[in-house]
Design a protein around this motif. Sequence first.
Motif, PDB file in Angstrom:
ATOM      1  N   LYS A   1       1.326 -13.699 -13.632  1.00 38.58           N
ATOM      2  CA  LYS A   1       2.058 -12.895 -14.537  1.00 38.58           C
ATOM      3  C   LYS A   1       3.003 -13.361 -15.665  1.00 38.58           C
ATOM      4  O   LYS A   1       3.019 -12.604 -16.557  1.00 38.58           O
ATOM      5  N   ASN A   2       3.309 -14.590 -15.324  1.00 39.22           N
ATOM      6  CA  ASN A   2       3.962 -15.009 -16.770  1.00 39.22           C
ATOM      7  C   ASN A   2       3.229 -15.323 -17.881  1.00 39.22           C
ATOM      8  O   ASN A   2       3.633 -15.464 -18.848  1.00 39.22           O
ATOM      9  N   ASP A   3       1.972 -15.534 -17.508  1.00 44.00           N
ATOM     10  CA  ASP A   3       0.972 -15.901 -18.583  1.00 44.00           C
ATOM     11  C   ASP A   3       0.063 -14.898 -19.154  1.00 44.00           C
ATOM     12  O   ASP A   3      -0.402 -15.102 -19.959  1.00 44.00           O
ATOM     13  N   VAL A   4       0.450 -13.482 -18.588  1.00 45.72           N
ATOM     14  CA  VAL A   4      -0.385 -12.418 -19.041  1.00 45.72           C
ATOM     15  C   VAL A   4      -0.171 -12.216 -20.710  1.00 45.72           C
ATOM     16  O   VAL A   4      -1.205 -11.735 -21.133  1.00 45.72           O
ATOM     17  N   ILE A   5       1.030 -12.249 -20.843  1.00 42.40           N
ATOM     18  CA  ILE A   5       1.628 -11.596 -22.272  1.00 42.40           C
ATOM     19  C   ILE A   5       0.836 -12.243 -23.301  1.00 42.40           C
ATOM     20  O   ILE A   5       0.255 -11.443 -24.329  1.00 42.40           O
ATOM     21  N   GLY A   6       0.533 -13.443 -23.508  1.00 37.64           N
ATOM     22  CA  GLY A   6      -0.126 -14.083 -24.550  1.00 37.64           C
ATOM     23  C   GLY A   6      -1.582 -14.769 -24.169  1.00 37.64           C
ATOM     24  O   GLY A   6      -2.041 -15.206 -25.088  1.00 37.64           O
ATOM     25  N   MET A   7      -2.030 -13.828 -23.146  1.00 38.29           N
ATOM     26  CA  MET A   7      -3.593 -14.147 -22.821  1.00 38.29           C
ATOM     27  C   MET A   7      -4.487 -13.321 -23.687  1.00 38.29           C
ATOM     28  O   MET A   7      -4.396 -12.067 -23.651  1.00 38.29           O
ATOM     29  N   SER A   8      -5.470 -14.034 -23.826  1.00 44.24           N
ATOM     30  CA  SER A   8      -6.710 -13.021 -24.371  1.00 44.24           C
ATOM     31  C   SER A   8      -7.463 -12.592 -23.311  1.00 44.24           C
ATOM     32  O   SER A   8      -7.632 -13.205 -22.224  1.00 44.24           O
ATOM     33  N   TRP A   9      -8.290 -11.349 -23.693  1.00 40.94           N
ATOM     34  CA  TRP A   9      -9.166 -11.024 -22.483  1.00 40.94           C
ATOM     35  C   TRP A   9     -10.105 -12.034 -22.216  1.00 40.94           C
ATOM     36  O   TRP A   9     -10.640 -11.949 -20.932  1.00 40.94           O
ATOM     37  N   SER A  10     -10.645 -12.823 -23.097  1.00 40.75           N
ATOM     38  CA  SER A  10     -11.701 -13.805 -22.935  1.00 40.75           C
ATOM     39  C   SER A  10     -11.185 -14.751 -21.918  1.00 40.75           C
ATOM     40  O   SER A  10     -11.863 -15.240 -20.928  1.00 40.75           O
TER      41      SER A  10
END
Length: 414
Positions: free
Chosen positions: A334-343
């Motif tokens: 959850k902590n990494d989702v905000i800045g993550m790309s769909w790829s």
Amino acid sequence: MPHKGVTISVLGLSGKEKIKGAQGVGKSLLCNRFIRGEQDAFRHEHSSVLSQTDFAGSPCINSQHWLFWGLRQLECNEAGENVTIRLAEQTEFLDDETFEPIASTSMQSYAQRACRVRLTSKDKLMYIEKEQLGLESEYEQIPLPDGKLDIDCFVYVFDLSVVEGRTFESQFNFALAVLKNCLKTKKPIVIALSKCDVADEAGRRSAQNLLLRKELKAAHIPMVETSALKNVNVEELFLTAYLLAIKGKSRLKLMAYAEAVKEVDESNRQTNLKLNSRLEDQPQYRRFVQIYGSHAARRIYEEHINEAKEHWMAARLKVSANHLPRIFSILLEKNDVIGMSWSTAKGIILSHPLFDQFFQPLGALGRQLDPLPSNFESNEEMEQQQGDSRVPAELLLTGEAKTAFDNYQASYWE
């Protein structure tokens, strides 16, 4: 004819893998097959591993280790009337992080609480499948009437198949403990011998020895040989329980599994013959063949089938997209989702150790529409595909998956 109703509680070996082995005894499969017996509604997998959120937050579970499967009305010739049968299932839900039983308000052991004859749960909803949890509004919502069930009969499920990590002796001992408590309630009991399509003779002997124990022998408990997978003797099982609850006895003709499966196979064969002959009986079809020939008829038929396949696969992927937010919450940090790309997210999901728990392999979606092989009865891979409720992996290659991720990611900014 009036509808007379009974409520049946389905019991059987439950708990963590150390107790029940690599798979369950088939309680949920029998309930699923009886209440929603059509092949499209039958689910081969019914996991008892849940998140704490689903256990406490879903009204289908309602922080309790039992399920309300709903009801079914059917004709009972022996009773001379239509009957209503409601099903509850007593199980043991496990935490998906610790794989230990989830704590509930009841501190009793399974052998004690499973034999209760009054079940109460305010606002509890009918259970359909695990994917329903957290998405209840997208499924049929039927509340438990008056928030309570009064049990009229018990069905105890005894698995005749060999299961890794479980001995027939351990299943015997568990069954004996539960059945002795059931007898104290004075309610009738029926034993369902499950998975007879893959039965082991040692399992049969163990089940027969169970009824020879002095604690159970005098109760004259009937046994019914069943297979939820092949839909053999499932209706007969619950009608037997109904008649015992209403009349205290049952004269329902119960066939041995070998005889019953032959009757089911013949009935299915006759249905298939009628279906295959129906098209040729149509005047328009015969006229078309006369004018254009059978080759043209087959070509048009195959074009129609291919269009239908594409439409079905697109519809299946669209419906499956509703399950992605829940899967994202489990497989992505959850902590990494905000800045993550769909790829990046897709790569993490594809390589995740739990990928196979949530997704079918690539290509499995299309194979579900392939013609059944001639050796279907012995084709274990094909049988497992029937009722596989996992999400098709093809979904991750679509724009719907990216949109679902974008929406899931945006929810963290709200």
